[in-house]
Design a protein around this motif. Structure first.
Motif, PDB file in Angstrom:
ATOM      1  N   ASN A 121       0.777  -1.094   0.027  1.00 16.15           N
ATOM      2  CA  ASN A 121       0.001  -0.058  -0.047  1.00 16.15           C
ATOM      3  C   ASN A 121       0.931   1.125  -0.001  1.00 16.15           C
ATOM      4  O   ASN A 121       2.065   1.356   0.823  1.00 16.15           O
ATOM      5  N   THR A 168       8.589  -4.859  -1.654  1.00 16.46           N
ATOM      6  CA  THR A 168       7.941  -4.403  -2.916  1.00 16.46           C
ATOM      7  C   THR A 168       9.274  -3.612  -3.577  1.00 16.46           C
ATOM      8  O   THR A 168       9.401  -3.557  -4.555  1.00 16.46           O
ATOM      9  N   ALA A 201       1.049  -5.581   6.650  1.00 14.20           N
ATOM     10  CA  ALA A 201       2.072  -6.813   6.529  1.00 14.20           C
ATOM     11  C   ALA A 201       3.189  -6.599   5.443  1.00 14.20           C
ATOM     12  O   ALA A 201       2.970  -5.975   4.430  1.00 14.20           O
ATOM     13  N   SER A 202       4.459  -7.186   5.780  1.00 12.81           N
ATOM     14  CA  SER A 202       5.343  -7.263   4.803  1.00 12.81           C
ATOM     15  C   SER A 202       5.824  -8.613   4.243  1.00 12.81           C
ATOM     16  O   SER A 202       5.645  -9.575   5.044  1.00 12.81           O
ATOM     17  N   GLY A 203       6.023  -8.650   3.059  1.00 12.99           N
ATOM     18  CA  GLY A 203       6.452  -9.757   2.324  1.00 12.99           C
ATOM     19  C   GLY A 203       7.874  -9.997   2.969  1.00 12.99           C
ATOM     20  O   GLY A 203       8.271 -11.523   2.585  1.00 12.99           O
TER      21      GLY A 203
HETATM   22  C1  LIG Z   1      -2.506   3.804   4.212  1.00 11.86           C
HETATM   23  C2  LIG Z   1      -0.993   3.512   4.072  1.00 11.86           C
HETATM   24  C3  LIG Z   1      -0.145   4.044   3.328  1.00 11.86           C
HETATM   25  C4  LIG Z   1       1.137   3.610   2.918  1.00 11.86           C
HETATM   26  N1  LIG Z   1       1.904   4.499   2.226  1.00 11.86           N
HETATM   27  C5  LIG Z   1       3.346   4.260   2.323  1.00 11.86           C
HETATM   28  C6  LIG Z   1       4.107   4.928   1.310  1.00 11.86           C
HETATM   29  O1  LIG Z   1       3.610   5.941   0.704  1.00 11.86           O
HETATM   30  N2  LIG Z   1       5.443   4.648   1.261  1.00 11.86           N
HETATM   31  C7  LIG Z   1       6.208   3.483   1.866  1.00 11.86           C
HETATM   32  O2  LIG Z   1       7.187   3.171   2.164  1.00 11.86           O
HETATM   33  N3  LIG Z   1       5.283   2.668   2.756  1.00 11.86           N
HETATM   34  C8  LIG Z   1       3.907   3.008   2.744  1.00 11.86           C
HETATM   35  N4  LIG Z   1       3.126   2.366   3.751  1.00 11.86           N
HETATM   36  C9  LIG Z   1       3.703   1.081   4.320  1.00 11.86           C
HETATM   37  C10 LIG Z   1       3.778  -0.275   3.431  1.00 11.86           C
HETATM   38  O3  LIG Z   1       2.733  -0.536   2.903  1.00 11.86           O
HETATM   39  C11 LIG Z   1       4.183  -1.193   4.307  1.00 11.86           C
HETATM   40  O4  LIG Z   1       5.307  -1.006   5.180  1.00 11.86           O
HETATM   41  C12 LIG Z   1       4.109  -2.680   3.996  1.00 11.86           C
HETATM   42  O5  LIG Z   1       4.279  -3.369   4.851  1.00 11.86           O
HETATM   43  C13 LIG Z   1       5.253  -2.777   2.743  1.00 11.86           C
HETATM   44  O6  LIG Z   1       5.067  -4.004   2.246  1.00 11.86           O
HETATM   45  P1  LIG Z   1       6.011  -5.160   1.770  1.00 11.86           P
HETATM   46  O7  LIG Z   1       7.384  -5.174   2.671  1.00 11.86           O
HETATM   47  O8  LIG Z   1       5.628  -6.249   1.440  1.00 11.86           O
HETATM   48  O9  LIG Z   1       6.543  -4.502   0.325  1.00 11.86           O
HETATM   49  C14 LIG Z   1       1.707   2.910   3.941  1.00 11.86           C
HETATM   50  C15 LIG Z   1       0.792   1.749   4.728  1.00 11.86           C
HETATM   51  C16 LIG Z   1      -0.525   2.187   4.633  1.00 11.86           C
HETATM   52  C17 LIG Z   1      -1.425   1.316   5.516  1.00 11.86           C
END
Ligand SMILES: Cc1cc2nc3c(=O)[nH]c(=O)nc-3n(C[C@H](O)[C@H](O)[C@H](O)COP(=O)(O)O)c2cc1C
Length: 177
Positions: A19, A41, A70-72
């Motif tokens: 997200n 990601t 959640a994180s992958g």
């Molecule tokens: C509403 C919302 C917005 C987010 N926006 C960002 C963003 O713009 N940039 C970022 O680095 N993480 C953002 N995050 C956090 C990542 O989505 C989150 O750390 C996620 O677990 C990463 O997943 P991954 O490690 O599987 O890629 C956001 C989370 C939420 C709930």
């Protein structure tokens, strides 16, 4: 802020989605995302040089939020446990998530590193939308799309859709003064 779903494959073709609220269109065919270098990601798209960006809608809020919690890196079945479906983009080496109504398929165009964040610029190679969110003239209709909006002040989700004016037109009366 928008609620963008950024999806990419890892080196073994496994789907991961996150997200991202810090992202926006930054040119006719470019999108910029501001994402942490630690995210699965981020690591994936830097390797594959491709990603997709979908617009999260009201109907899929629960999964969209889960993709931001959640994180992958820690949950190996992050995508699979949602029950969502993905197909490979016909344009770039990245997954298109079936459930989200609008997707932009991107190739990695530029990477700018800040302290711990990357500004990732994607060239949008193709945009696709579900028929159900289109108006009669074939354009995406925000009132049908019901896109999620993230309120960074209070950490709430809202829904977009109310039209309040015409762009490049609402300010026109002031041009005549
Ligand atoms: C509403 C919302 C917005 C987010 N926006 C960002 C963003 O713009 N940039 C970022 O680095 N993480 C953002 N995050 C956090 C990542 O989505 C989150 O750390 C996620 O677990 C990463 O997943 P991954 O490690 O599987 O890629 C956001 C989370 C939420 C709930």
């Amino acid at each position: 802020m928008p609620v963008l779903m950024v999806a990419a494959y890892d080196e073994n073709g496994k789907v991961n989605v996150m997200n991202a609220a810090w992202g926006m269109i930054c040119s006719e065919d470019r999108i910029a995302l501001f994402i942490d270098e630690e995210h699965k990601t981020t690591q994936n798209l830097l390797k594959t040089k491709a990603f997709t960006v979908s617009i999260a809608d009201r109907e899929h809020m629960e999964v969209a939020d889960f993709f931001g919690i959640a994180s992958g890196n820690k949950i190996s079945d992050k995508f699979e446990r949602t029950g969502f479906h993905a197909v490979k983009s016909a344009f770039v080496s990245a997954p298109v998530i079936d459930e989200f109504p609008v997707v932009m398929e991107c190739e990695l165009a530029e990477v700018v590193k800040t302290d711990s964040f990357y500004c990732i610029v994607g060239r949008i190679v193709n945009t696709a939308a579900e028929e159900r969110v289109l108006s009669e003239n074939g354009k995406v209709d925000p009132s049908k799309l019901q896109a999620l909006i993230f309120d960074q002040f209070r950490h709430d989700y809202y829904v977009s859709g109310e039209k309040v004016g015409k762009a490049w037109n609402a300010g026109a009366p002031l041009m005549k003064k």
